[in-house]
Design an enzyme around this catalytic site. Structure first.
Site, PDB file in Angstrom:
ATOM      1  N   LYS A 122       0.820  -1.210   0.000  1.00  0.00           N
ATOM      2  CA  LYS A 122       0.000   0.000   0.000  1.00  0.00           C
ATOM      3  C   LYS A 122       0.863   1.273   0.000  1.00  0.00           C
ATOM      4  CE  LYS A 122      -3.555  -2.530  -0.357  1.00  0.00           C
ATOM      5  NZ  LYS A 122      -4.530  -3.070   0.555  1.00  0.00           N
TER       6      LYS A 122
HETATM    7  C1  LIG Z   1      -5.491  -4.264   0.943  1.00  0.00           C
HETATM    8  C2  LIG Z   1      -6.951  -4.030   1.038  1.00  0.00           C
HETATM    9  C3  LIG Z   1      -7.667  -4.269   2.217  1.00  0.00           C
HETATM   10  C4  LIG Z   1      -7.101  -4.997   3.393  1.00  0.00           C
HETATM   11  O1  LIG Z   1      -6.022  -4.399   3.975  1.00  0.00           O
HETATM   12  P1  LIG Z   1      -5.173  -5.208   5.073  1.00  0.00           P
HETATM   13  O2  LIG Z   1      -4.388  -4.134   5.760  1.00  0.00           O
HETATM   14  O3  LIG Z   1      -4.319  -6.183   4.337  1.00  0.00           O
HETATM   15  O4  LIG Z   1      -6.143  -5.870   5.984  1.00  0.00           O
HETATM   16  C5  LIG Z   1      -8.993  -3.896   2.268  1.00  0.00           C
HETATM   17  N1  LIG Z   1      -9.608  -3.348   1.203  1.00  0.00           N
HETATM   18  C6  LIG Z   1      -8.959  -3.132   0.048  1.00  0.00           C
HETATM   19  C7  LIG Z   1      -9.706  -2.505  -1.085  1.00  0.00           C
HETATM   20  C8  LIG Z   1      -7.617  -3.477  -0.093  1.00  0.00           C
HETATM   21  O5  LIG Z   1      -6.993  -3.309  -1.264  1.00  0.00           O
END
Ligand SMILES: *Cc1c(COP(=O)(O)O)cnc(C)c1O
Length: 389
Positions: free
Chosen positions: A188
């Protein structure tokens, strides 16, 4: 530092972490405080300031944040929660954690954000909340969604896993809905390895999320062991184990300081791609609306069948042969066995998402990409599309 690895392969993503993050982790470990402590508190305060929210609650994932947010706004067994089908597993699975029903909704064909007209049609007397996902880092039509929520008395929990930092009509993502949930997963726009944050202006939601994040216990564990704390605590509810560690927060504090700089780098890469694909008919570039600041977590092109005989799947294979990693965001939820079989969703119920799924391709976009890397990706995409099998 080149982003191409020793093997010559350009990865789909590489986190922008280096000596500063390493030093911060070493400091955290040397301090002797490994779990939730002063660094988590510092990260929460800095994050709340950064997005302009009253509270920021640090957690061990965005999934945890989404779960606690739904619990906080009162989603319970039998409720319906509206979720876009064009998203990751986490957005809808947290609805199932609450024994509520995820109601999937189609997307806009260009931005791939939730389609507001379809969203409105999905509202029933059982609807409790809406979870808009700001796809790829571009905000949804938030004024229309907030207005629907107000008129129908629904809560808004935003899945902002892609959208740090982003804004909508001058308002920062993290300040619009009842609770906004961010992800610090390794791929991210800000990473702590694993991690997440929930922001809210509500004291009640923040208190509830903090309590539920640590076993439903009424005070932070770290306070129990400091001079102003005591050994006493009360278990109020069956909570969860969702707290962030100080080791993760140490990375987050460093990352947050360069968040704007990293966004500028991604934004520049997006401009380079869009410019380069301008006269490639087989490549539809992502549409960005002028009234919102895009976080550019993803750069998703659509392979237009009219412009080439090559399928998206073949393009992925050919790019791999060129040494370029790509991805697909997302396989819409309604096509997965869980949602298809358990809820009876069919591909034709979601014409935009189903059609987009066969065309979408996510290209590398991260600060470590050089201009040469970007040019290499562009030329490889062109070459992959250009020679039909
Ligand atoms: C990555 C992601 C999540 C989950 O994030 P985590 O921190 O891995 O739990 C939720 N929603 C979307 C759209 C994502 O891309």
């Amino acid at each position: 530092m080149s982003s191409i690895s020793a093997t010559g392969f350009l990865p789909f993503h590489r986190a922008d972490v280096g000596d500063d993050e390493i030093a911060a982790v070493v400091d955290a470990i040397r301090s002797g405080w490994l779990t939730t402590g002063p660094r988590v508190k510092e990260f929460e305060a800095a994050f709340a300031r950064y997005v302009g929210a009253k509270h920021a609650v640090a957690l061990n994932s965005c999934t945890a944040a989404l779960h606690l947010a739904l619990d906080g706004v009162g989603v319970r067994e039998g409720d319906e929660v509206i979720v876009p089908t064009m998203t990751f597993a986490a957005t809808a699975e947290v609805v199932l954690y609450q024994r509520a029903r995820p109601v999937l909704v189609d997307c806009e064909p260009d931005t791939l954000n939730i389609d507001v007209a379809a969203l409105e049609r999905a509202i029933t007397p059982k609807t409790k909340a809406i979870v808009p996902v700001h796809f790829g880092g571009q905000a949804c039509e938030m004024d229309a969604i907030l207005d629907l929520a107000r008129r129908h008395g629904l809560a808004i929990v935003e899945d902002a896993a892609h959208s740090l930092p982003a804004s909508y009509c001058g308002r920062t993502i993290g300040t619009l809905g009842d609770v906004t949930c961010f992800s610090f997963y390794a791929t991210k726009t800000l990473t702590t390895g694993e991690g997440g944050m929930a922001t809210t202006d509500s004291d009640d939601y923040a208190d509830r999320m903090r309590i539920m994040s640590l076993h439903g216990i009424s005070r932070d564990a770290w306070k129990r062991y400091t001079a102003d704390g005591t050994w006493r605590y009360d278990i109020l509810e069956a909570g969860f184990k969702y707290n962030m560690t100080d080791i993760a927060a140490a990375i987050g504090i460093v990352q947050l300081k360069k968040c704007d700089e990293m966004r500028r780098a991604r934004s520049r890469i997006a401009r380079l791609y869009t410019e380069a694909f301008r006269d490639v008919p087989a490549v539809r570039v992502p549409v960005s609306r002028p009234d919102r600041e895009h976080a550019w977590h993803l750069y998703v092109i659509q392979i237009d069948d009219a412009g080439t005989a090559v399928s998206r799947d073949d393009v992925i294979l050919r790019l791999k042969e060129h040494g370029i990693g790509t991805s697909v965001h997302f396989i819409p939820l309604h096509l997965h066995p869980l949602y298809r079989d358990r809820f009876g969703y069919r591909a034709e119920d979601f014409p935009a998402a189903t059609a987009a799924f066969s065309r979408i391709l996510s290209l590398p976009i991260y600060p470590g990409l050089s201009d040469g890397d970007v040019a290499n990706v562009v030329e490889s995409v062109k070459a992959s599309i250009g020679r039909p099998r």
